[in-house]
Design an enzyme around this catalytic site. Sequence first.
Site, PDB file in Angstrom:
ATOM      1  N   TRP A 350      -4.171   6.749  -3.641  1.00  0.00           N
ATOM      2  CA  TRP A 350      -3.819   8.144  -3.939  1.00  0.00           C
ATOM      3  C   TRP A 350      -2.526   8.230  -4.740  1.00  0.00           C
ATOM      4  O   TRP A 350      -1.980   9.316  -4.912  1.00  0.00           O
ATOM      5  CB  TRP A 350      -3.678   8.942  -2.633  1.00  0.00           C
ATOM      6  CG  TRP A 350      -2.473   8.573  -1.794  1.00  0.00           C
ATOM      7  CD1 TRP A 350      -1.903   7.353  -1.649  1.00  0.00           C
ATOM      8  CD2 TRP A 350      -1.706   9.467  -0.986  1.00  0.00           C
ATOM      9  NE1 TRP A 350      -0.832   7.411  -0.797  1.00  0.00           N
ATOM     10  CE2 TRP A 350      -0.683   8.701  -0.373  1.00  0.00           C
ATOM     11  CE3 TRP A 350      -1.755  10.826  -0.721  1.00  0.00           C
ATOM     12  CZ2 TRP A 350       0.260   9.264   0.484  1.00  0.00           C
ATOM     13  CZ3 TRP A 350      -0.825  11.378   0.146  1.00  0.00           C
ATOM     14  CH2 TRP A 350       0.175  10.603   0.744  1.00  0.00           C
ATOM     15  N   ASP A 351      -2.074   7.080  -5.263  1.00  0.00           N
ATOM     16  CA  ASP A 351      -0.779   7.058  -5.941  1.00  0.00           C
ATOM     17  C   ASP A 351      -0.742   7.928  -7.189  1.00  0.00           C
ATOM     18  O   ASP A 351       0.335   8.292  -7.667  1.00  0.00           O
ATOM     19  CB  ASP A 351      -0.402   5.610  -6.289  1.00  0.00           C
ATOM     20  CG  ASP A 351      -0.224   4.757  -5.046  1.00  0.00           C
ATOM     21  OD1 ASP A 351      -1.236   4.542  -4.353  1.00  0.00           O
ATOM     22  OD2 ASP A 351       0.897   4.326  -4.768  1.00  0.00           O
ATOM     23  N   GLU A 489      -0.617   6.452   8.334  1.00  0.00           N
ATOM     24  CA  GLU A 489      -1.288   5.152   8.376  1.00  0.00           C
ATOM     25  C   GLU A 489      -1.044   4.358   9.655  1.00  0.00           C
ATOM     26  O   GLU A 489      -1.822   3.455   9.964  1.00  0.00           O
ATOM     27  CB  GLU A 489      -0.934   4.285   7.164  1.00  0.00           C
ATOM     28  CG  GLU A 489      -1.416   4.853   5.840  1.00  0.00           C
ATOM     29  CD  GLU A 489      -1.193   3.919   4.670  1.00  0.00           C
ATOM     30  OE1 GLU A 489      -0.463   2.918   4.829  1.00  0.00           O
ATOM     31  OE2 GLU A 489      -1.758   4.181   3.612  1.00  0.00           O
ATOM     32  N   LYS A 609       4.921   5.487   9.721  1.00  0.00           N
ATOM     33  CA  LYS A 609       5.238   4.554   8.647  1.00  0.00           C
ATOM     34  C   LYS A 609       5.928   5.284   7.510  1.00  0.00           C
ATOM     35  O   LYS A 609       6.877   4.778   6.898  1.00  0.00           O
ATOM     36  CB  LYS A 609       3.953   3.899   8.146  1.00  0.00           C
ATOM     37  CG  LYS A 609       4.130   3.003   6.930  1.00  0.00           C
ATOM     38  CD  LYS A 609       2.790   2.470   6.455  1.00  0.00           C
ATOM     39  CE  LYS A 609       2.946   1.626   5.196  1.00  0.00           C
ATOM     40  NZ  LYS A 609       1.633   1.121   4.710  1.00  0.00           N
ATOM     41  N   GLN A 610       5.435   6.480   7.208  1.00  0.00           N
ATOM     42  CA  GLN A 610       5.934   7.239   6.067  1.00  0.00           C
ATOM     43  C   GLN A 610       5.648   8.715   6.328  1.00  0.00           C
ATOM     44  O   GLN A 610       5.071   9.076   7.348  1.00  0.00           O
ATOM     45  CB  GLN A 610       5.252   6.787   4.790  1.00  0.00           C
ATOM     46  CG  GLN A 610       3.743   6.925   4.812  1.00  0.00           C
ATOM     47  CD  GLN A 610       3.064   6.255   3.646  1.00  0.00           C
ATOM     48  OE1 GLN A 610       3.700   5.825   2.706  1.00  0.00           O
ATOM     49  NE2 GLN A 610       1.747   6.157   3.697  1.00  0.00           N
TER      50      GLN A 610
END
Length: 793
Positions: A350-351, A489, A609-610
């Site tokens: 999805w970057d 994630e 994680k983010q």
Amino acid sequence: MSRWRLVYEGPGGEHTGTREALCTLGNGFFATRGAAPEARADGVNYPGTYIAGCYDRAVSTVDGHRVENEDLVNAPDWLPLTFRCGDGGWCTGPDPAAPARTELDMRRGVLTRTFHAVDGEGRRTRVVQRRLVSMDDPHLAALETTLVAENWSGRLTVRSALDGEVANTGVARYRGLAAEHLRPAGAGGGAAGTVWLRCTTAESGVGIALAARTRVSRGPAPVHSAPPARPAWAGCDLAVDLPEGGQATVEKVAALYTSRDRAVGDPLGAARAAADRAGHFDALLRRHAAAWRRLWRACAVDAGDEDDRRVLNLHLFHLLQTVSPHTADLDAGVPARGLHGEAYRGHVFWDELFVLPFLNLRFPETARALLRYRWRRLPAARRAAREAGLRGALFPWQSGSDGREESQRLHLNPRSGRWVPDHSRLQRHVGLAIAYNVWQHHQATGDVSFLAEFGAELLVEVARAFADTAVYDRALDRYRIRGVMGPDEYHDGMPDRSAPGLDDNAYTNVMAVWVMLRALDALEALPGPCRTALKESVGLAPEETARFEAISRRMHVPFHDGVISQFAGYESLAELDWAAYRARYGDIRRLDRILEAEGDTCNRYRVSKQADVLMLFFLLSADELAGLLEGLELPYDPGLIPRTVRYYLERTCHGSTLSSVVHAWVLSRTDRAASWRFFREALRSDIDDSQGGTTAEGIHLGAMAGTVDLLTRCYTGLELRDGALHLSPLTPAELPALSFELRYRDHWGVRLEVDGESARVSVPPSAAPPFPVELKGRRATAAPRTSCELPLH
């Protein structure tokens, strides 16, 4: 070092892989890592050339299980070139005791190496090499090598080759898996100093052809000979006699074509013709440098101190080498690690959510091509939706050649040595990112024909899948989305359930509502005949659009403790003893691996994680989010966003480079000092290899694009909506001024300058109509050949 040069002194040692990735040269069609021409893959050096969109599939056996992976292919190496003095050994690298320098000139796209080589007889040769991968002609690359016989005289033999004896072995944790993707299809030579090589990818059948012309451009006339060719290797030798202090300059020009290229009948014939007619190195360099000048005029950002500008230029440089204007003619997506290495197998995630905002405002044709990559894979996404019992389209978390799901079912935890289940294919929010990019592209270009051609179809099909995924809960009187994963994630299920997936991930639910509303807007924006044709072609019934509207009023979004919950049941999870884990492990960015190695799981804890929930504040303005929540009859107050940011910031370990980008963005309005710290972390993440070796496997393209976006959109408050350019600058103290150019609709080269006092918009001459600029409720008109200035206070 200047803002345009990245310089390394001495040998790379354990950081060689990072240097090679950061010194990659490319042009959007293919890229070559900054490995030395005399080097081979040996655990330290890793030559690699990657062609955009060129994938191949292979099957491995892992713990008795059949594992199928598709890789971005490590293509044949065009670089190999070495030399020897007399009958001595072939040069394998610089003399470690002598000075050596590697310099990347980002302004011109040239990599220069200067070093000394000393053979077993003590003969010392000075070497200066320049290389380029042409931004002018995307099929060409060139290497110029000047050799000086410093303390010897005699015969100098240069060996130049094309090497198809390569494999995908650039990532240590993949090395136990199948890595052979090339099948030889012939190699040989033609006229003196020319060689060619042809191969085919093993499963996908892509033909790859290279040809190279090597000649002495300055120095004694050479004597040509050809070493024995091998099925996947071809070389030529050039010998010259040098006096002591004499020198020779050798030029190698290579051409690369594939069977996927347009307007090409025979790739090998095209490669041989291109190599034969290519000019001298200096002529290639002039055209290449001119192409880079045009790119930098459109993309340069003046912001920060000299060192920050250098790293920012490095990010822009690698962004443009991966998705350049040449990409607009390709069927390729946005590889998360660029064309710089083999991490994530070169897959498309999805970057693009972080990359396309930059392209929309500079190279909208390239952005549209990347969206067309998704549209071409719409049939595969529709099949995935049907298999799940849904209408519309479910896009894969990892995409490659044909749009099927490429996510692994197992992944290796290098800390424990165990293969563990991988449920990341449940990250359905990738479709939301695609739909978001479609709408943002429309806002930037104002192009209704884009919506009519394929943009609205993408939006509608993503919205349909999420509408069908949403299930009405009578007890809550709300719609719910179950069994997904969010951007975090680390959480792929609840600790008390055996089935994977989470319920009501807030990011997914809110953005699903946003997409359904934008799908309705897109339908409304289409001309009547186009709207009717789209509805007919996809079978969109009136009851479906009515369902979009119903869900947009009654979607469930969980809350706890006055903040938005990451997912339903999040508040029941335990708090982690962060201090204890930091004391025990130091770096805990990969907390998932640490806990799994301990026999534990992130699913039990309030850890991330983010950014997950905070992605909402990254993509949506405060007004947009407020409007969505109020439309859902859910609580919203001005303190909700800062409360939620603080809550999750304390529970995030930033295991992804994207996390720093998002946190810098969401903190920009409430804590500018913290925002700048996160910006600097994102800015330095690859050049400092802050994740401990991951940069060597490929740069982090989303984070690189994200740093540019932070400067140009976040800190200026730049939004494109309702046919106007909206500004709300709030720059950190370390950023007293910034300026850059953008392309807004039919206006090319619009310059935006922001300092502590005002924002100035300058529009170059054109026949395009004026457009409104708005800043804190004040509105001005920006017209061609004029500038408008709005005070900040």
